[in-house]
Design an enzyme around this catalytic site. Structure first.
Site, PDB file in Angstrom:
ATOM      1  N   CYS A 121       0.861  -1.168  -0.006  1.00 43.40           N
ATOM      2  CA  CYS A 121      -0.151   0.023   0.090  1.00 43.40           C
ATOM      3  C   CYS A 121       0.820   1.236   0.103  1.00 43.40           C
ATOM      4  O   CYS A 121       0.380   2.340  -0.191  1.00 43.40           O
ATOM      5  CB  CYS A 121      -1.105  -0.147   1.245  1.00 43.40           C
ATOM      6  SG  CYS A 121      -2.122  -1.407   1.231  1.00 43.40           S
ATOM      7  N   HIS A 268      -3.167   7.098   3.048  1.00 48.83           N
ATOM      8  CA  HIS A 268      -3.550   5.859   2.537  1.00 48.83           C
ATOM      9  C   HIS A 268      -4.879   5.416   2.673  1.00 48.83           C
ATOM     10  O   HIS A 268      -5.341   5.586   4.115  1.00 48.83           O
ATOM     11  CB  HIS A 268      -2.522   4.712   2.680  1.00 48.83           C
ATOM     12  CG  HIS A 268      -3.009   3.385   2.384  1.00 48.83           C
ATOM     13  ND1 HIS A 268      -3.658   3.045   1.105  1.00 48.83           N
ATOM     14  CD2 HIS A 268      -3.073   2.284   3.091  1.00 48.83           C
ATOM     15  CE1 HIS A 268      -4.053   1.646   1.289  1.00 48.83           C
ATOM     16  NE2 HIS A 268      -3.693   1.284   2.347  1.00 48.83           N
ATOM     17  N   ASN A 299     -10.377   0.171   0.012  1.00 45.52           N
ATOM     18  CA  ASN A 299      -8.924   0.109   0.208  1.00 45.52           C
ATOM     19  C   ASN A 299      -8.388  -0.500  -1.139  1.00 45.52           C
ATOM     20  O   ASN A 299      -8.207  -1.654  -1.536  1.00 45.52           O
ATOM     21  CB  ASN A 299      -8.402  -0.604   1.352  1.00 45.52           C
ATOM     22  CG  ASN A 299      -7.014  -0.643   1.515  1.00 45.52           C
ATOM     23  OD1 ASN A 299      -6.154  -0.350   0.584  1.00 45.52           O
ATOM     24  ND2 ASN A 299      -6.503  -0.982   2.759  1.00 45.52           N
TER      25      ASN A 299
END
Length: 355
Positions: A121, A268, A299
């Site tokens: 990520c 994020h 996500n």
């Protein structure tokens, strides 16, 4: 004899942004048709109401090409001037060949240097920092950075720790020289001691082709039997609580600004609750917008930061030229952050072709 060296540009910035969101919107209620959970439980713990998963002929390849093409178009830079392409992804279907050359070919830029960055990520943050330093070093005048994920094909739809979190999408930016610097030095790091906190069970890419057909199957009679992401949520949260505040403070310090000069915070999109807590711990004023693309996008790992930036710019929550703090974090465990000047609002957005 003197060996020649490149001459670069010290001031760089994001000149354009593009994104691509899959057409299929998946609600919490739909996820819970397979997952033993509820809409209320998911939203309270993650801030997610919907997410987008690929369907039909959509793939990581089509998402990356569309996002990259839009970023180039929105930047106004002719694609012939793009000197390199960096692809951040953890879910690209093959390791050999890697994805970046394929994306470059699809964009009509076959032959340029093109390579993948696998940093979970945090991948977009790593790729952005590398792109900025590539321009500063004179190795390329313009670099296209693409973050793309199809996490729906690498997760177990019955896993209460991951199935409601992950989603699909692609985002891209063009990095190039600018009059004023718009990308600070990157703050990045990793923690291999805790690497197993986010991982995968097996590595059999052929099974990824079956992901969509398996979403509605009974795991008792039709076990997943494919590569899936695993995550120890509490362990990741403990690591994040210790590591991320330091990274955020260091990013602001390295940028040479005061936190009062920040206009926007784009973390994020892992968990809305974590992001709210980070903003509070930073002491950001209530009027500083914090990206919340996770609510209806989920996500998207390495694609989450460019997607979140694009959403804020496209909807007017943020404006081009504002100062933003970015921070990606996840598998590795790893993180990467920077202070940036937001690119201009996109003329062509990822919402243009959605219902």
């Amino acid at each position: 004899m003197a060996i020649a060296s490149n001459t670069g540009r010290s001031n760089v910035a994001m000149l354009g942004i593009g994104a691509c969101r899959p057409k299929r919107l998946v609600s919490n209620d739909e996820v819970c048709q397979v997952l033993d959970s509820s809409d209320e439980w998911i939203y309270e713990r993650s801030g997610i109401r919907n997410r987008r998963w690929i369907s039909g002929d959509e793939s990581a390849r089509t998402l990356a090409e569309t996002a990259g093409r839009r970023a180039i178009e929105n930047s106004g830079i002719p694609k012939e001037k793009i000197g390199a392409l960096i692809l951040a992804s953890s879910s690209w279907k093959t390791k050999i060949p890697h994805g970046a050359p394929i994306v470059a070919y699809d964009l009509g830029m076959n032959g340029i240097p093109a390579y993948d960055v696998g940093a979970g990520c945090g991948g977009f943050g790593y790729a952005l920092g590398i792109a900025a330093d590539t321009v500063r070093a004179g190795s390329a005048e313009y670099v296209l950075v693409v973050g793309v994920e199809t996490m729906s094909v690498v997760m177990d739809p019955t896993d209460r720790g991951t199935a409601f979190i992950f989603a699909d999408g692609g985002g891209a930016v063009v990095v190039g020289p600018s009059e004023e610097n718009g990308i600070s030095p990157t703050v990045w790091g990793s923690d291999g001691e805790n690497a197993s906190a986010i991982g995968q069970n097996i590595d059999i890419p052929a099974y990824m082709d079956r992901a969509q057909e398996m979403q509605g199957l009974d795991p008792e009679t039709d076990p997943v039997g494919r590569m899936v992401v695993t995550m120890e949520g509490p362990r990741v949260f403990r690591w994040a609580a210790i590591t991320l505040p330091k990274a955020l403070s260091e990013a602001i310090e390295l940028a040479g600004i005061d936190k009062s000069e920040l206009d926007v915070f784009v973390p994020h999109q892992a968990n809305a609750r974590i992001n709210d807590l980070m903003a509070k711990n930073l002491g950001l004023p209530d009027d500083v917008p914090v990206a919340n693309d996770i609510e209806n996008t989920g996500n998207t790992s390495a694609a989450s930061i460019p997607l979140a930036m694009e959403e804020m710019l496209a909807t007017g929550k943020a404006k081009g030229g504002q100062t933003a703090l970015l921070l990606g974090f996840g598998a590795g465990l790893s993180y990467a952050g920077a202070v940036v000047t937001l690119p201009p609002a996109p003329k062509v957005t990822s919402f243009d072709d959605l219902d």
